[in-house]
Enzyme design. Structure first.
Site, PDB file in Angstrom:
ATOM      1  CG  LEU A   1       3.067  42.128  42.149  1.00 28.33           C
ATOM      2  CD1 LEU A   1       2.558  41.638  40.796  1.00 28.33           C
ATOM      3  CD2 LEU A   1       2.921  43.634  42.241  1.00 28.33           C
ATOM      4  CG  ASP A   2      -0.076  44.857  47.896  1.00 30.12           C
ATOM      5  OD1 ASP A   2       0.730  44.273  48.638  1.00 30.12           O
ATOM      6  OD2 ASP A   2      -0.177  46.095  47.839  1.00 30.12           O
ATOM      7  N   PRO A   3      -2.390  41.142  46.769  1.00 26.64           N
ATOM      8  CG  PRO A   3      -3.384  39.787  48.402  1.00 26.64           C
ATOM      9  CD  PRO A   3      -2.389  40.907  48.230  1.00 26.64           C
TER      10      PRO A   3
ATOM     11  NE  ARG B   1      -0.229  48.487  50.549  1.00 29.67           N
ATOM     12  CZ  ARG B   1      -0.968  47.439  50.859  1.00 29.67           C
ATOM     13  NH1 ARG B   1      -1.845  47.525  51.821  1.00 29.67           N
ATOM     14  NH2 ARG B   1      -0.833  46.302  50.211  1.00 29.67           N
TER      15      ARG B   1
END
Length: 308
Positions: free
Chosen positions: A46-48, A184
Site C-alpha cells: 500500500l502506498d505510504p 492513481r
C-alpha cells in the site's frame, strides 16, 4: 548449522488498518516487533499515502500469502481535479495546475464509464513494480524514468459517490478491482480525459480478498496493548492461517489420510473436486494446508502447515 530465528512462534493473519505516512514494510516491521514474532510478511504494498486493510501473515500463514497477493481489492478514494503531480498522488511534486471549475459531475460520471471492465494501465513510475531488481519508485526518486508495458486489469465496480465543484474540484470514488490495479493511474487517466489533470489525495483500502475494514485493528490499539504487556489480547486479533483460503474448495481427510499427506504422499478422497487447488483439513477440522487434485483424482500436498 541452521540460523535460529529471534522472536516467538506467532502464527496467523493480522488485518492491520495501516496508517497514512508509513510504507507497507514499515508497518510490517513495526507490528512484527510489537508481537516479537519470529517470522512475518505482508501481502502486497500500500502506498505510504494510503490507509486501510493490510493483511500481515505470521509464521505458518506466510506460506499462503500468495493467495492474498492475487486477491481482488476495494478502495475508497478522492481524486483532485485541476492539479497534476509527479507521483499521481498528493505526496508528489506539483507539476501543472488547471482550473477545473467548468467540470461538472455529469462529465465526471460519463468519463468514468471507460474505466469499467477490462482496461489497460501503464504502471506509474512510483509503483513498487521492479525493474532489474529495483522498485520503480526508487528509480523515479532518482529522476530516472523507464519504459513500462501496459497491463490488463479488471475494474469490477466503479462508482462516483460525491462531487465537489471548484477550481480544484474533488470526486469521491469507490472501486472494486483485480490485483495490480493502480488507483492513481485511473485518477491520472481520468484527468487527461477531462482535460484538466487529476491526482489522488485520499486512498483507503476497504477490502483485500476476504478481509474488510471491520476485520482490522489499528496500530495505536496494538501499541497500547503492548505497552501494558497484554500479549494474549494482541494474539486474539490473529485469524487462522486458512482464513485467506476460504475461496478454495475444502477437502476433508481422515486421520490416516492426513498422516500420508503429511508424509508427502497423494491420497484418494471420495467426492473431491475434479481438478485444481484445494484447501485440505482433517475431518476434525484441523487445517493441513493446500493440495492439488491430480489427473487420477488423488489429492497431492502442495503447501502444508507444520505440526505445532
Amino acid at each position: 548449522m541452521a540460523r535460529h530465528r529471534r522472536g516467538r512462534p506467532v502464527n496467523g493473519i493480522l488485518v492491520l488498518d495501516k496508517p497514512s505516512g508509513m510504507s507497507s514494510n514499515q508497518a510490517l516491521q513495526t507490528v512484527k516487533r510489537l508481537f516479537f514474532a519470529a517470522k512475518a510478511g505482508h501481502t502486497g504494498s500500500l502506498d505510504p499515502l494510503a490507509t486501510g486493510v493490510l493483511p500481515l501473515c505470521f509464521g505458518e500463514a506466510t506460506k499462503f500469502s500468495q493467495y492474498l497477493l492475487d486477491a481482488d481489492k476495494a478502495y475508497a478514494s478522492t481524486f483532485v481535479l485541476g492539479a497534476i503531480t509527479a507521483s499521481g498522488d498528493a505526496d508528489g511534486e506539483l507539476l501543472e495546475e488547471h482550473d477545473a471549475s467548468a467540470v461538472t459531475e455529469a462529465e465526471v460520471a460519463t468519463a468514468l464509464e471507460q474505466f469499467r471492465g477490462e482496461i489497460e494501465q501503464v504502471p506509474s513510475m512510483f509503483s513498487a513494480i521492479k525493474r532489474d531488481g529495483q522498485p520503480l519508485y526508487k528509480l523515479a526518486r532518482q529522476g530516472i524514468e523507464v519504459e513500462r508495458e501496459a497491463r490488463q486489469v479488471t475494474v469490477k465496480h466503479l462508482e462516483l459517490r460525491a462531487f465537489r465543484p471548484g477550481p480544484r474540484a474533488e470526486a469521491d470514488i469507490y472501486l472494486e478491482c483485480s490485483k495490480g490495479t493502480y488507483v492513481r493511474s485511473i485518477a491520472e487517466d481520468l484527468g487527461r480525459v477531462l482535460g484538466c489533470g487529476a491526482h489522488v489525495s485520499v486512498l483507503r483500502r476497504t477490502k483485500a480478498g476476504p478481509f474488510a475494514l471491520e476485520d482490522s485493528v489499528s496500530l495505536p490499539t496494538l501499541e497500547s496493548l503492548k505497552q501494558n504487556d497484554e500479549l494474549a489480547q494482541m494474539d486474539a486479533f490473529l485469524l487462522p492461517e486458512d482464513t485467506a483460503l476460504r475461496a478454495l474448495p475444502l477437502v476433508e481427510l481422515t486421520e490416516s489420510g492426513g498422516f500420508y499427506l503429511r508424509q508427502g504422499q497423494p491420497v484418494l478422497v471420495p467426492n473431491a473436486p475434479c481438478n485444481g487447488i484445494v484447501r485440505v483439513a482433517l475431518e476434525s477440522g484441523e487445517f493441513l494446508g493446500v493440495g492439488e487434485i491430480l489427473d487420477d483424482g488423488r489429492v497431492a500436498p502442495r503447501r502444508l502447515v507444520v505440526n505445532r
